[in-house]
Scaffold this active site. Sequence first.
Site, mmCIF file in Angstrom:
data_model
loop_
_atom_site.group_PDB
_atom_site.id
_atom_site.type_symbol
_atom_site.label_atom_id
_atom_site.label_comp_id
_atom_site.label_asym_id
_atom_site.label_seq_id
_atom_site.Cartn_x
_atom_site.Cartn_y
_atom_site.Cartn_z
ATOM 1 N N HIS A 14 0.322 5.391 -7.266
ATOM 2 C CA HIS A 14 0.041 4.951 -6.031
ATOM 3 C C HIS A 14 0.413 3.448 -5.838
ATOM 4 C CE1 HIS A 14 -2.211 5.858 -1.997
ATOM 5 N NE2 HIS A 14 -1.708 4.541 -2.100
ATOM 6 N N HIS A 16 2.511 0.436 -3.131
ATOM 7 C CA HIS A 16 2.976 0.104 -1.944
ATOM 8 C C HIS A 16 4.091 -1.081 -2.454
ATOM 9 C CE1 HIS A 16 0.777 2.599 0.845
ATOM 10 N NE2 HIS A 16 -0.091 2.458 -0.071
ATOM 11 N N LYS A 105 3.606 12.288 1.160
ATOM 12 C CA LYS A 105 2.139 11.523 1.317
ATOM 13 C C LYS A 105 1.778 11.989 2.711
ATOM 14 C CE LYS A 105 -1.192 8.771 0.805
ATOM 15 N NZ LYS A 105 -1.031 7.447 0.855
ATOM 16 N N HIS A 142 -4.032 11.241 1.961
ATOM 17 C CA HIS A 142 -5.013 10.004 2.527
ATOM 18 C C HIS A 142 -6.036 10.827 2.906
ATOM 19 C CE1 HIS A 142 -5.884 5.721 3.795
ATOM 20 N NE2 HIS A 142 -6.715 6.463 4.509
ATOM 21 N N HIS A 184 -6.842 7.760 -3.699
ATOM 22 C CA HIS A 184 -7.971 6.646 -3.464
ATOM 23 C C HIS A 184 -9.268 7.056 -3.198
ATOM 24 C CE1 HIS A 184 -6.341 6.826 0.327
ATOM 25 N NE2 HIS A 184 -5.358 6.225 0.244
ATOM 26 N N ASP A 256 -2.985 1.809 -5.628
ATOM 27 C CA ASP A 256 -3.055 1.477 -4.299
ATOM 28 C C ASP A 256 -2.749 -0.314 -3.704
ATOM 29 O OD1 ASP A 256 -2.619 1.941 -1.519
ATOM 30 O OD2 ASP A 256 -4.984 2.280 -1.196
HETATM 31 C C1 NCD Z 1 -2.237 0.705 2.602
HETATM 32 C C2 NCD Z 1 -1.182 -0.286 3.349
HETATM 33 O O1 NCD Z 1 -1.298 -1.436 3.360
HETATM 34 O O2 NCD Z 1 0.067 0.264 3.118
HETATM 35 N N1 NCD Z 1 -3.235 -0.020 3.020
HETATM 36 C C3 NCD Z 1 -4.609 0.489 2.483
HETATM 37 O O3 NCD Z 1 -5.813 -0.106 2.878
HETATM 38 N N2 NCD Z 1 -4.747 1.124 1.453
HETATM 39 C C4 NCD Z 1 -1.875 1.916 3.078
HETATM 40 C C5 NCD Z 1 -2.782 3.205 2.424
HETATM 41 O O4 NCD Z 1 -2.688 3.398 1.440
HETATM 42 O O5 NCD Z 1 -3.850 3.611 3.286
HETATM 43 ZN ZN ZN Z 2 -1.738 3.138 -0.362
#
Ligand code: NCD
Ligand code: ZN
Length: 361
Positions: A14, A16, A105, A142, A184, A256
């Site tokens: 996971h 971003h 997702k 999520h 998460h 995450d």
């Molecule tokens: C994530 C993001 O910033 O893209 N933020 C987070 O708090 N985890 C999005 C997500 O996975 O919820």
């Molecule tokens: Zn995330």
Amino acid sequence: MTDTITIKKSFDAHVHFRQGAMLKAVVPLTAAKWSRAIVMPNTEPPIETVETAVTYKKEIFAAVPKGNPFEPLMTLYLTKNLSPAEIEKGMADPPAGGCKIHAVKSYPYGATTNSQWGYRSILEAKDVLKKMEELGMPLLLHGEVHVNKSGEEVDPYEGEQLFIQDVLPRLLDKFPKLKISLEHLSSKIAAEFIERNGKAGQLVATITPHHLLYSREEAAPKPLLRCKPLIKTRADRERIRALVQRGLPFVFAGTDSAPHPESKKFSSPGAYGVFSAPTALELYAQVFDELAALDKLENFLSVNGPRFYGLTGCEETITLEKKDWQIEEPVVTEEGVRVWLLGDRQHGVGNETLRWQIPSA
Ligand code: NCD
Ligand code: ZN
């Protein structure tokens, strides 16, 4: 006492990466330490077609340093535009545009960063879910309820519990063969649910470093640690630690790592998301060491994740060494944007010291 540990190179289930200059700054940091990563699709606009995933994958590859074998694994966002036909296309063999889609997702509308394209209730997406179940496409959840049945926002500390008690059982009942990952995981109730019902290849959970390290009392006043799902109480953290300590085959790492510019993170209300790509691996090792469970670290980091996605493990290895270090500097993009890291000495709870490091990195 163990001073070094060598494990198969790890799999981040996971992450971003964002786009543009931010992507260029953060992709090499994940590629330096991880073999593969499941890449989240909540970009602006979202990745909701195989075609946009192909373009996004190219942008990521262009940011991977030459000769580094890191592989991004692409996902689609469960928006209202995502059709069953796109699921078929994403699972085509050979893959369309050379880009297999590894998962879809789901973000509950309004719950987190760029969740405005998500469904209010995931069960509304039944045609897509049916197709995913039929073809074996994993659903990444999520798992939070953001608004209740009367349309009111629920207490964000209660959202995951409500999801586990109300939504997840209905989802499992309606789609018993759907491959599901609860992303998460952040609460005692979710940890108990997964420990009871988890099954490798079928129902799994990913765990972040920050939900293993901090408690609500510590995290709530700190913008650096603001994320969804919110970091919960000490009792929740201890239950999540007990879950990873068991070494179950259906529990694995998903950092995450979610970078946000300093300006968005430290304004009010701060953006949700903790950036951990450069420190997550070391922090997981630290937690497993504290739990006297270093023998379970490799499966958690490098074996259980690929297994869920039907992939083989990685043969390359990485060595971690027990040695203290501290982080005082942000990552800076080519546009001069600063991004602060999980484990930072000033912006965390204070004087954070990381206990493990990767000597070659
Ligand atoms: C994530 C993001 O910033 O893209 N933020 C987070 O708090 N985890 C999005 C997500 O996975 O919820
Ligand atoms: Zn995330």
